[in-house]
Design an enzyme around this catalytic site. Structure first.
Site, mmCIF file in Angstrom:
data_model
loop_
_atom_site.group_PDB
_atom_site.id
_atom_site.type_symbol
_atom_site.label_atom_id
_atom_site.label_comp_id
_atom_site.label_asym_id
_atom_site.label_seq_id
_atom_site.Cartn_x
_atom_site.Cartn_y
_atom_site.Cartn_z
ATOM 1 N N CYS A 121 -9.801 4.439 -11.630
ATOM 2 C CA CYS A 121 -9.781 4.313 -13.316
ATOM 3 C C CYS A 121 -11.040 3.515 -13.603
ATOM 4 C CB CYS A 121 -8.328 3.562 -13.810
ATOM 5 S SG CYS A 121 -7.541 4.578 -14.804
ATOM 6 N N CYS A 161 7.246 -2.941 18.009
ATOM 7 C CA CYS A 161 7.879 -4.230 17.393
ATOM 8 C C CYS A 161 9.192 -3.874 16.264
ATOM 9 C CB CYS A 161 7.056 -5.044 16.836
ATOM 10 S SG CYS A 161 6.423 -6.232 18.026
ATOM 11 N N HIS A 162 8.631 -3.064 15.355
ATOM 12 C CA HIS A 162 9.225 -3.005 14.056
ATOM 13 C C HIS A 162 10.567 -1.897 14.102
ATOM 14 C CE1 HIS A 162 6.961 -5.998 12.042
ATOM 15 N NE2 HIS A 162 5.646 -5.229 12.775
ATOM 16 N N CYS A 165 -5.564 3.443 -22.784
ATOM 17 C CA CYS A 165 -4.751 4.340 -22.311
ATOM 18 C C CYS A 165 -3.261 4.276 -21.898
ATOM 19 C CB CYS A 165 -5.540 5.091 -21.095
ATOM 20 S SG CYS A 165 -7.124 5.666 -21.573
ATOM 21 N N HIS A 166 -3.119 3.122 -21.224
ATOM 22 C CA HIS A 166 -1.667 2.904 -20.640
ATOM 23 C C HIS A 166 -0.987 1.787 -21.299
ATOM 24 C CE1 HIS A 166 -3.465 4.934 -17.295
ATOM 25 N NE2 HIS A 166 -4.413 4.325 -17.173
ATOM 26 N N ARG A 211 -1.741 -7.431 5.249
ATOM 27 C CA ARG A 211 -0.487 -7.562 5.965
ATOM 28 C C ARG A 211 -0.989 -6.611 7.521
ATOM 29 N NH1 ARG A 211 3.251 -10.637 8.381
ATOM 30 N NH2 ARG A 211 2.157 -9.678 10.160
ATOM 31 N N CYS A 263 -1.353 -7.733 11.511
ATOM 32 C CA CYS A 263 -0.614 -7.346 12.580
ATOM 33 C C CYS A 263 -1.608 -6.696 13.458
ATOM 34 C CB CYS A 263 0.251 -6.239 12.159
ATOM 35 S SG CYS A 263 2.131 -6.731 11.901
#
Lengths: 106, 250
Positions: free
Chosen positions: B103, B169-170, B70-71, B207, B211
């Site tokens: 899919c 923190c971020h 399809c892709h 990730r 954290c």
């Protein structure tokens, strides 16, 4: 088969210093780390890397535990004649892989 | 070669100047900017970036798993830059890995792949890699607005025994150090990425789990809606940063 990324110039001038870069997919399990179940995971590393230029070694390296996963090795040699470069990685559990590239010296 | 850092160099210089003049509030700053020169070189060189091994694996999987029926790879360009998206069929948000799984399970009728297994990571990184160098443009679907707000609430919520939120923190302390490590702004513009600490490729959810364990809180279940909400908010927060997949991070 492990996947590899190789940077090899296809052509070089006679006497030119050629730089080769190799990267191979490998876990490089040290043999010291405990797994999720607490037992130590057996060592699984690449032990030796060899680069042959027309069947003569131009670069060899011994690899040891504590070398990072997916070892990246780069080295140079002087191109004197056209030929075939063979890159050979050998390691634990019968690991062995060979890649070849042609180098044309003008 | 489609390279994220050579084309927009002028824009990057302008951004750096803006940061110097107006301080870090001038715009989101990719973790790439704060890495060591050696790591940046590693990410930029497709023959030194170990993530590219997984991209090659993903390209093979894309053929093997029948995605090409399809892709095309070209049609995947820009897809990762606008995910997560709203999925009408499940009446909820869906992330890229979720879409690939959907899919496979619903349209191909095959057994699900493990969410963070080798094949799924390879497929995700291959699809996301097609958007490398394109700016993040979060999905404009109005139904995503609610999801993003949910994500922002989670981002600001204090969690775990250390009682810290992501933002403490971020946002509040980005650029300062936590022990020896620099605290990045925490933008998710390069996932799945190769992390030296993992010695391998990992997903954004991995990730986030990292954290959460770090602040000693219970991570959400794998594939939970909370992760997708957080991802939707993070995409909005990083709007305009270019996709770096596969990024390299310490």
């Amino acid at each position: 088969m492990a996947r590899t990324l190789l940077r090899v110039p296809g052509t070089a001038q006679r006497g030119e210093v050629v730089e080769i870069r190799t990267l191979i997919q490998h876990p490089m399990e040290t043999g010291f780390r405990p797994g999720a179940d607490g037992t130590v995971q057996p060592r699984d590393i690449i032990r030796r890397f060899t680069c042959l230029y027309n069947n003569r070694p131009v670069f060899e390296a011994d690899l040891h535990p504590a070398i990072a996963a997916n070892p990246y090795l780069t080295f140079t040699f002087v191109a004197r004649e056209s030929g075939v470069l063979a890159f050979i990685w050998e390691g634990d559990n019968g690991f062995s892989q060979t890649e070849t590239r042609a180098l044309t010296v003008a | 070669m489609n390279h994220p850092w050579t084309g927009p160099r002028l824009a990057r210089v302008a951004l750096l100047l803006a940061v110097a003049v107006f301080g870090p509030a001038a715009g989101p700053r990719s973790g790439f900017e704060t890495m060591s020169p050696e790591l940046r070189a590693m990410q930029q060189d497709d023959l030194a970036n170990p993530g590219m091994l997984h991209v090659a694996e993903g390209e093979a999987q894309f053929q093997q798993q029948g995605c090409t029926a399809c892709h095309s790879a070209e049609a995947m360009q820009g897809v990762a830059a606008r995910y997560p998206a709203f999925d009408a069929a499940r009446d909820g948000p869906i992330d890229l890995a979720g879409r690939i799984a959907q899919c496979r399970e619903e349209r191909q009728g095959r057994a699900p792949l493990p969410r963070e297994g080798k094949e799924m990571l390879a497929l995700s990184v291959f699809v996301a890699h097609q958007s490398r160098g394109l700016p993040l443009t979060p999905n404009p679907d109005p139904r995503m607005e609610f999801v993003r707000r949910q994500g922002e609430a989670l981002f600001r919520e204090r969690r775990g025994q250390l009682n810290l939120s992501c933002g403490q923190c971020h946002d509040d302390n980005a650029g300062r150090r936590l022990a020896g490590s620099l605290i990045p702004e925490g933008h998710a513009n390069g996932y799945p990425l190769y992390r030296l600490e993992w010695q391998g490729l990992g997903s954004l959810q991995r990730r986030l789990r990292n954290c959460m364990v770090g602040v000693r809180s219970e991570p959400f279940a794998p594939g939970a809606a909370e992760y997708i909400a957080l991802e939707a908010f993070l995409a909005e927060r990083a709007r305009g940063l270019v996709v770096e997949t596969p990024a390299v991070r310490p």
